[in-house]
Design a protein around this motif. Sequence first.
Motif, PDB file in Angstrom:
ATOM      1  N   SER A 133      -0.273  -1.182  -7.977  1.00  0.00           N
ATOM      2  CA  SER A 133      -0.315   0.448  -7.692  1.00  0.00           C
ATOM      3  C   SER A 133      -1.096   1.286  -8.513  1.00  0.00           C
ATOM      4  O   SER A 133      -1.628   2.485  -8.327  1.00  0.00           O
ATOM      5  CB  SER A 133       1.020   1.065  -7.517  1.00  0.00           C
ATOM      6  OG  SER A 133       1.104   1.631  -8.778  1.00  0.00           O
ATOM      7  N   LEU A 156       3.517  -5.816  -8.957  1.00  0.00           N
ATOM      8  CA  LEU A 156       3.246  -4.357  -7.888  1.00  0.00           C
ATOM      9  C   LEU A 156       2.781  -3.342  -8.681  1.00  0.00           C
ATOM     10  O   LEU A 156       2.183  -2.415  -8.263  1.00  0.00           O
ATOM     11  CB  LEU A 156       4.624  -4.366  -7.251  1.00  0.00           C
ATOM     12  CG  LEU A 156       4.664  -3.540  -6.221  1.00  0.00           C
ATOM     13  CD1 LEU A 156       3.922  -3.867  -4.899  1.00  0.00           C
ATOM     14  CD2 LEU A 156       6.144  -3.272  -5.572  1.00  0.00           C
ATOM     15  N   LYS A 157       3.481  -2.959  -9.822  1.00  0.00           N
ATOM     16  CA  LYS A 157       3.485  -1.837 -10.564  1.00  0.00           C
ATOM     17  C   LYS A 157       1.774  -1.808 -10.871  1.00  0.00           C
ATOM     18  O   LYS A 157       0.963  -0.905 -10.994  1.00  0.00           O
ATOM     19  CB  LYS A 157       4.222  -1.551 -11.931  1.00  0.00           C
ATOM     20  CG  LYS A 157       3.891  -0.398 -12.425  1.00  0.00           C
ATOM     21  CD  LYS A 157       4.676  -0.164 -13.602  1.00  0.00           C
ATOM     22  CE  LYS A 157       4.539   1.485 -14.020  1.00  0.00           C
ATOM     23  NZ  LYS A 157       4.707   1.440 -15.492  1.00  0.00           N
ATOM     24  N   GLU A 171       0.794  -1.294   0.007  1.00  0.00           N
ATOM     25  CA  GLU A 171      -0.016   0.117  -0.017  1.00  0.00           C
ATOM     26  C   GLU A 171       0.818   1.426  -0.027  1.00  0.00           C
ATOM     27  O   GLU A 171       0.560   2.389  -0.679  1.00  0.00           O
ATOM     28  CB  GLU A 171      -1.074   0.002   1.194  1.00  0.00           C
ATOM     29  CG  GLU A 171      -1.833  -1.238   1.424  1.00  0.00           C
ATOM     30  CD  GLU A 171      -2.846  -1.235   0.122  1.00  0.00           C
ATOM     31  OE1 GLU A 171      -3.258  -0.296  -0.303  1.00  0.00           O
ATOM     32  OE2 GLU A 171      -3.143  -2.513  -0.119  1.00  0.00           O
ATOM     33  N   HIS A 214      -5.114  -1.398  -8.385  1.00  0.00           N
ATOM     34  CA  HIS A 214      -5.505  -1.879  -7.104  1.00  0.00           C
ATOM     35  C   HIS A 214      -6.270  -3.050  -7.178  1.00  0.00           C
ATOM     36  O   HIS A 214      -7.784  -3.008  -6.610  1.00  0.00           O
ATOM     37  CB  HIS A 214      -6.407  -0.756  -6.245  1.00  0.00           C
ATOM     38  CG  HIS A 214      -5.393   0.270  -5.570  1.00  0.00           C
ATOM     39  ND1 HIS A 214      -4.666  -0.136  -4.492  1.00  0.00           N
ATOM     40  CD2 HIS A 214      -4.943   1.490  -6.004  1.00  0.00           C
ATOM     41  CE1 HIS A 214      -4.052   1.109  -4.282  1.00  0.00           C
ATOM     42  NE2 HIS A 214      -4.315   1.851  -5.191  1.00  0.00           N
TER      43      HIS A 214
END
Lengths: 65, 530, 378
Positions: B337, B333-334, B166, B340
């Motif tokens: 971000s 992860l990208k 987060e 979501h």
Amino acid sequence: MSIFLRFIGLGLILVIALLVAVFVGDQGPWYFAWLIGTTMIVLISVAGTVLFDTQSDNHNSTGEF
Amino acid sequence: MDVIHLLVVELSRFQFALTALYHFMFVPLTLGLTFILAAMETAYVITGKEIYKDMTQFWGKLFGINFAIGVATGLTMEFEFGTNWSMYSRFFGDIFGTPLAIEGLMAFFMESTFIGLMFFGWDRLSRGAHLAVTYIVALGSNISALWILVANACMNMPAGAHFDPETMRLTSTSFVALVFNPDAQAKAVHTSVAGFVTASMFVMGISAFYLLRKQHREFAARSFRMAALFGIISTIAVITLGDVLGRLDYEHQPTKVAAMEGLWETSKPPYEPWILFGIPNDKKQTNYLEVGVPFVLTPLLTHDFKTPILGIKELQIQAGPKIESGIQAVSALKRYSENHQQTDLDIFKTHQKDMGYGFLASQYAPDQDVTKIKSEHIPTIVKKTKSDIYPNVFVTFWAFRIMVFLAIYFFIVFAMASYVSLRREIEKHRIFLKIISWSIPLPFIASEFGWITAEVGRQPWTIFEILPTVISSSTHSSGYMIFSLIGFLLLYSIFIAAELFLMFKFARLGPQIHQEQTSSLQTIFTYQKG
Amino acid sequence: MEYYVIIKLIWAVILCVLFIGLGLMVGMDMGVGILLRFVGKNDIERRTTLNIIGPHWEGNQVWFILGAGAIFAAFPTLYATAFSVFYVVMILMLFSMILRPVAFEYRSKIDQGFWRTSWDWIFLISGFFPMFVCGAAFGNILQGVGYHFIWNGQYFQDESFWSYLINPFAILCGLLSVSLSIFQGGMMLMIRSEDPIYSRAKKYATMAAIVATCLFIVGGIWIFQIKGFVLASGDPAMSPNPLFGQHVITYKGAWLHNYYDYPILWSLPIWGILCMLGAVLMAQSNKPACGWWIGLGIWIGVIGTVGAAMFPFFMPSTTAPDQSLTIWNSCGSLYGLICMAILVCIFVPIILSYTSWCFYVMRGKVKTASIIKDHHSY
């Protein structure tokens, strides 16, 4: 009375030192080693120089170090 | 396009290495000399002899010259994390910032406030109170080093932290784990006693110089005795802790150990030699002119005769799958971000432990963006990244060896010095005295190479296997970096010149300096009055 | 309210306290450095001046280190971004800050005219420059700085520092902080010196306090004309990631909206101005000790005023206003902040008590004769 208080004070310090030693010795043996070791190093080097003074008193005539 | 220029990363590394090594020329002396001063003053309080007060004040003066630059260059270090390593600071600040702040709060304040009293309080404090102040300064400087090493240890062996997608950074989970990290413990003690060795050699060397010139003999012989005893025990402690650190590195940082020992191939116990001399070649992945002592390496590192130690080539093979998995992790992860989506988070969670390798690969991705890697290009990128997973072997290998050889040399010198000093024969051994006074710079060199071993050996990571150096730095233009580098080079060269000049001047003048300076000032004063 | 919000607010207050300590103690030393060439007309007077803060400057300087360390631990994103965005400024400030300790230690070690005059100039520069730049940086921050973040939290700067560093408002803020430090240094000199240093320090301190009052009032009027920032939406308990969760609007005079919402805040600038006027009075009526404590009041007033105006912003961004760094989105984790807060609550009182003890031990006027006798003096 004051002697009695002094003893209590010293006793308290000892107990605190013991508790700290137990905690630090358990969690961080090397930190504990540092505390003890540094004290020892300082004391030995002081003892060494005090010994120097006694040696000087005995060997006063030679003047060699 | 928002990319990091690799030249800027290199320049930032160079600047940090320069300023850190420069800072550490002054730190070890502070760490050790404060305790030697405390020991001298203890002798003064116990015996009441004025000579010990003179000793404390004279060595205190040299300490003061050294301390001022130590503080000044330490300021640079505290700021450089923010000015040059923004990604690192943001990513790791929640954990790394804590020990730095506590260092200021708990130790540095104490040390710096009481140092004023230590120098100016001789007439205003009772003997006991002044002794207490000296001990507080000594303790303060060493606790200060402790916190810095706690911070450094969590770069080498992250503890008490977990990654939070987060906030995109490591989050602190356990303060106790951070402080009592085994690496932090061993490093803190190793560094502190290395400082004791440095200071002992410094005091012993200058005393030897006086004894050679037959000046201040009473003074010098006592200082010599104290420093020799101080040094011999500290050297033993330094070597012991060095062994502990080697073992910790073997357990947690295989690439560092392989580079330190120049191991390209996995070792063959128990015969595997400990290399005394060799010229590692990073391009060809081999050592030239290797000379070794057989049967030493395995027990030295692993403390048994069976366990093989992984070589760099095998570590590279093992890294392959990690890099692929890491690319998956960072891509997920990208995407997470940006959108979501729970699915991306789940993909990330399965690959999370290899995240660092994904970041390491990102320098070879188009626009440094791993999501843009086409699947057919993955093998080439993995191959390129594999060549980056270990540090420069030549530097690590030799830095480690120089440190070890010097440590053995110190052990011999201090043992002999203690022996002849206790037998009161030092003045007979003039050649030995000469050797000692020429040995003053060696512990400084050993300390610097110790840091080079530890920190070059940590490469290519800033946080071991989590954040690589290539993405840690700030996104400056190289113009900024050239400006600051030239500034540091100029300033620091002037400082070192001034420092050495003053050190030599005051060391040559010796303890009776006090009166001389007083009289010269008296003349000015009367001149100005008249 | 959630614990996280409370601890974030506590840390914002702690940061203000550290800034006040920094302004007061570091500012005092810087002020003495600036005044050195003006209150001391010959070498022995200058040495007296230096020895007034001689036993304390090292301890005071740690406020500076502690300030940086506390920002690092409690607001890592702010530390990482602000220090990098202001790179050139920070590096120049570092250069001048690292010259100071060296100047202290080396100046009086060699008895030679050129050597000592050069160090005296370095004292002037290294006192003036950091204070000026810190003030100017606050001026820049009030006007906003151009930067944005990418997905992994790396910042990118959108304008070169030349374009924002030097502008009239920033210069005004810089001069304000310089004049406050001169006042504080002057008070310290008056407390611990005798004539002729005393009367010169008195003259400069009075002037500095008057100048500070004027600059503070002018700055207050100017702020009506500056484009300020308002947090239109943003959950104070948000997880600290500057990329999400905030909406920021900008308009002229927006920095005053906290004051319109809570008129009680007007007492902060008024308190500041009253303290500055009181400072002039104390300097003139030869009560330097009172003046020194009023200096603390001034710093509380000034930093309180700026803090109240900017709340909850730390460093607004002009090019990506929604990514502006605020108290809510730049802080550390709940666990880390609580740990640090406990340690601060234990250690700051201890620091304050031993610092005061040191000042108590070294109390009294510094006599010229004693400097010549004491071989440790600067």
